[in-house]
Write an enzyme that holds these catalytic residues in place. Structure first.
Site, PDB file in Angstrom:
ATOM      1  N   ASP A 243      29.288 -23.983  73.035  1.00 37.75           N
ATOM      2  CA  ASP A 243      30.368 -24.952  73.201  1.00 37.75           C
ATOM      3  C   ASP A 243      30.908 -24.741  74.605  1.00 37.75           C
ATOM      4  OD1 ASP A 243      32.216 -26.921  72.917  1.00 37.75           O
ATOM      5  OD2 ASP A 243      33.021 -26.221  71.013  1.00 37.75           O
TER       6      ASP A 243
HETATM    7  C1  BGC Z   1      34.128 -29.438  71.976  1.00 35.36           C
HETATM    8  C2  BGC Z   1      32.716 -29.845  71.625  1.00 35.36           C
HETATM    9  C3  BGC Z   1      32.207 -30.834  72.651  1.00 35.36           C
HETATM   10  C4  BGC Z   1      32.290 -30.197  74.025  1.00 35.36           C
HETATM   11  C5  BGC Z   1      31.782 -31.085  75.143  1.00 35.36           C
HETATM   12  C6  BGC Z   1      34.296 -29.005  73.424  1.00 35.36           C
HETATM   13  O1  BGC Z   1      35.631 -28.955  73.775  1.00 35.36           O
HETATM   14  O2  BGC Z   1      34.552 -28.409  71.117  1.00 35.36           O
HETATM   15  O3  BGC Z   1      32.672 -30.400  70.340  1.00 35.36           O
HETATM   16  O4  BGC Z   1      30.928 -31.229  72.312  1.00 35.36           O
HETATM   17  O5  BGC Z   1      33.640 -29.885  74.296  1.00 35.36           O
HETATM   18  O6  BGC Z   1      32.654 -32.133  75.384  1.00 35.36           O
END
Ligand code: BGC
Length: 745
Positions: A243
């Site tokens: 993540d």
């Molecule tokens: C989120 C993810 C997301 C990623 C990219 C993170 O803050 O938890 O679900 O895919 O950002 O935007």
């Protein structure tokens, strides 16, 4: 537990190895961390393109600048806005899950993406979790049953699904650091099965490591989770992507199966798996083999996507915003709206009899696609309920709209992005390899944040309180002489959002008070909601009709109107329990939700309906509940244990009403005299049956031995005890229509 053998495609492995040998260490390192906010590094010399990723579950997100969280401002990145996973799950329809995955995959490919950061399949542990709207269910079986076809739908377009967030990412509070204490049985029986199915049945090409820690270790550096469970036990051979900001230490991330580090900062060369990785290799702390393993996993995903390899000219091109996509989305929206209550056949309304319709409530006229966090979408369009009603009724009906209650708006800031802000905090307190700030610094930060939050809530409350009386009076007055009154309230993405959890489970903006007032003057007021997670409905005994819609995508308004006026017969059922009050939830009772630092999932397996069953608490609306405009009768349960292992069952569902409709028949098992403590009942199968009036259908299903199993901690494996099990066939988890006993040898 038996190690899962992998079956490799020999040609693929050969091509990958050939490429791997040609790569220099610098090139390999460039591939295992981001080169822009959403892309990995490319190696042009060898024809290895960057891996282009994009959010998210509700459609392909708008384009960002390469190194700043600012939209690129294009007009060509508007897309089909899909129903949220919570809406999709309420359809209990695996075919629609495939269809939605297919739309998402085709649009992602059409927009030039390789990996779509979806679906979100975390188990809904507590109704206050800010991201529940992005997740499917409180039940692992239902989640798995929908996640698998969704992933297949995506990947049939030569786009990888990145299944998130692995694992147990069940709160937003302190999301980057929170440590979740989970016992093994709970982990294996509740929080992991949907991910396991995503890997073994959905054949997901990639998985996203979650932000949180499990039992002390961050998921993105968690050898047990990533190496032992994901790779060894399940045989996953795709790519693990962190993540954004989920990696915290070079050595640990390098030495486990974390293949691609993504984050939110533009200093890409300083990422943990960038320059620091090279230095760690030079110091002899990390071996180059570890980097090779990561690159191999990434190349395998790229090969499967036809980004590289001799078959790359055959890669699908995709497309976006097609009529077929919009039709699929409309179809799903129709099957996603849950009729919670319908006394005296209040619904459907007869459009011909309504000359004057009053619509009350901000959500009637609000669009939701542009919020929620990384799930935000630049939708091609979004039909709100009010537009849907007006489009349906046309010019001969007078539709009056009043807001009814006040919603304070959060000012939009264009110079920075909430996503950067939310992780920025971490950078401030987590420079270099230091993992956590001093406790007193941390406490001070929490105290400040909590103070700011409460002050903001108080300001908004005052504003609402000041403006509401006039809006209430206007709505109540207008309700008196309308032929029908529809209230459309609920939540929005100022509340259902990534980055924070809800403070409570109440309807915001004093909606309860307005609903009470409306019901006083009009008992037949139709109460409807758009929202992403359960709310308390203290007035529910007084209301005759209640319709719940999650964020149902760009065609929400059309599906809504069709259901209100009976052109479509509702067929959705709740994929999560709607508690009467928040305090009834297991995590509310043990106080282990929404805390900073660490939480202990003390309730174990007993969350959602498993908890309500065990504690004999009646929820407002139970798991699996949802009404139709017709009625169904169940009969003729037969059970046969095949060789004492699989249980074949059949029963008949008949539509005994006057309208065509669909019923979701649910199969639960309840072990008798289990050797270990087990939930009173657990969902193991279901079937959605579409029936014309008067018609019936025989449903035949097979429960496999593993459906009867629990996780034995000593053996570290699933076992199914021999003996008797009650098989329950229900129209919901509480409305059990048929029972029988199956004996396992
Ligand atoms: C989120 C993810 C997301 C990623 C990219 C993170 O803050 O938890 O679900 O895919 O950002 O935007």
């Amino acid at each position: 537990m038996k190690k899962r053998e992998r079956t490799y495609d020999k040609k693929m492995e050969k091509e990958i190895e050939k490429l791997l040998k040609k790569l220099t260490l610098d090139e390999k390192i460039s591939m295992v961390h981001a080169a822009t906010l959403f892309k990995s590094g490319a190696v042009d010399r060898l024809g290895i393109p960057p891996i282009v990723t994009s959010d998210g579950p509700m459609g392909v997100r708008a384009e960002f600048m390469d190194d700043r969280w600012i939209s690129s401002g294009n007009q060509d990145d508007m897309v089909t806005y899909l129903p949220s996973n919570s809406a999709l799950a309420s359809s209990w329809n695996p075919d629609l899950a495939y269809a939605m995955g297919h739309v998402l995959g085709e649009e992602a490919r059409g927009r030039g993406k390789d990996v779509i950061l979806a679906p979100g399949i975390n188990i809904k542990r507590d109704p206050r979790c800010g991201r529940n709207f992005e997740y499917m269910s409180e039940d692992p079986k239902l989640t798995a049953a929908l996640a698998v076809p969704f992933i297949k739908g995506v990947q049939d377009n030569d786009v990888a699904a990145c299944v998130k967030h692995f694992a147990a990412n069940c709160q937003e509070t302190d999301r980057m650091m929170v440590d979740e204490e989970i016992d093994d049985r709970t982990l294996y029986e509740l929080y992991l099965p949907a991910f396991k199915a995503a890997v073994q049945e959905g054949h997901a090409y990639s998985i996203m490591g979650a932000y949180n820690r499990i039992n002390g270790t961050h998921c993105c550096e968690n050898k047990r989770l990533l190496d032992l469970i994901l790779r060894m036990e399940w045989g996953f051979d795709g790519a693990v992507i962190s993540d954004w900001g989920g990696v915290h230490k070079t050595k640990e991330a390098a030495q486990c199966s974390m293949d691609l580090e993504m984050s939110i900062f533009p200093d890409f060369e300083d990422y943990y798996l960038a320059k620091p990785l090279k230095e760690a290799i030079a110091r002899g702390e990390v071996s180059e083999d570890m980097v090779d393993a990561k690159v191999r996993n990434l190349l395998r995903m790229m090969y499967r996507l036809k980004m590289i390899g001799s078959h790359k000219d055959t890669r699908k091109a995709g497309t976006y915003n097609t009529v077929a996509h919009r039709e699929a989305v409309l179809h799903t929206a129709r099957e996603s709206m849950v009729l919670l209550k319908n006394e005296n056949h209040t619904l459907p309304l007869d459009a011909k009899k309504i000359k004057k319709l009053l619509v009350v409530g901000v959500n009637a006229a609000r669009v939701h696609s542009d919020g929620g966090g990384s799930a935000e979408i630049k939708a091609l369009y979004e039909i709100c309920p009010l537009a849907g009603l007006k489009m349906y009724l046309g010019g001969n009906t007078q539709v009056q709209y009043v807001k009814g209650y006040h919603v304070p708006e959060k000012p939009k800031t264009f110079d920075h992005n909430w996503q950067a802000d939310s992780v920025e905090d971490l950078r401030n307190t987590n420079i270099g390899q230091v993992e956590r700030p001093e406790a007193n610094q941390e406490n001070e930060r929490h105290r400040r944040e909590e103070e700011e939050r409460l002050a903001q809530v108080a300001r908004e409350q005052a504003e609402i309180h000041e403006k509401n009386p006039e809006l209430f009076a206007q709505a109540v007055e207008a309700a008196k002489d309308a032929d029908a009154v529809i209230f459309v309230g609920g939540l929005n993405h100022n509340i259902d959002s990534e980055g924070f959890d809800r403070g409570d489970m109440k309807l915001p903006y004093e909606q309860d008070l307005l609903i009470e007032e409306l019901l006083k003057v009009r008992k037949d007021t139709i109460i409807t909601f758009v929202g992403g997670s359960p709310v308390e409905m203290p007035w529910r005994d007084k209301a005759r009709a209640i319709l719940w819609s999650y964020y149902a995508g760009m065609e929400t308004g059309n599906a809504f109107a069709e259901i209100i006026f009976g052109e479509v017969n509702p067929s959705a059922k709740l994929a999560e329990t709607f508690p009467a009050v928040y305090e009834d939830c297991a995590s509310a009772k043990n106080g282990q939700f929404g805390k900073w630092g660490s939480i202990s999932l003390e309730e174990g397996l007993y969350c959602g309906y498993r908890h309500f069953d065990r504690q004999h608490i009646t929820p407002a609306f139970c798991f699996g509940h949802g009404l139709s405009y017709t009625d169904f009768e169940y009969s003729g349960l037969t059970l046969k244990a095949e060789k004492g292992k699989n249980v074949k069952l059949s029963f008949t569902v008949k539509n005994i009403g006057k309208r065509a409709g669909a019923e979701i028949a649910q199969v639960y098992i309840a072990p008798i005299a289990a050797k270990v403590d087990r939930p009173d009942k657990e969902l193991k199968s279901f079937a959605k049956v579409f029936l014309a009036p008067g018609r019936s259908k025989k449903v035949s299903l097979t429960l496999k031995q593993e459906d009867f199993a629990y996780f034995d901690v000593q053996l570290h494996d699933f076992i199914a005890d021999a003996g008797d099990y009650v098989i329950l066939i229900g129209a919901s988890s509480e409305d059990i229509r048929l029972r029988g006993i199956a004996t396992l040898a």
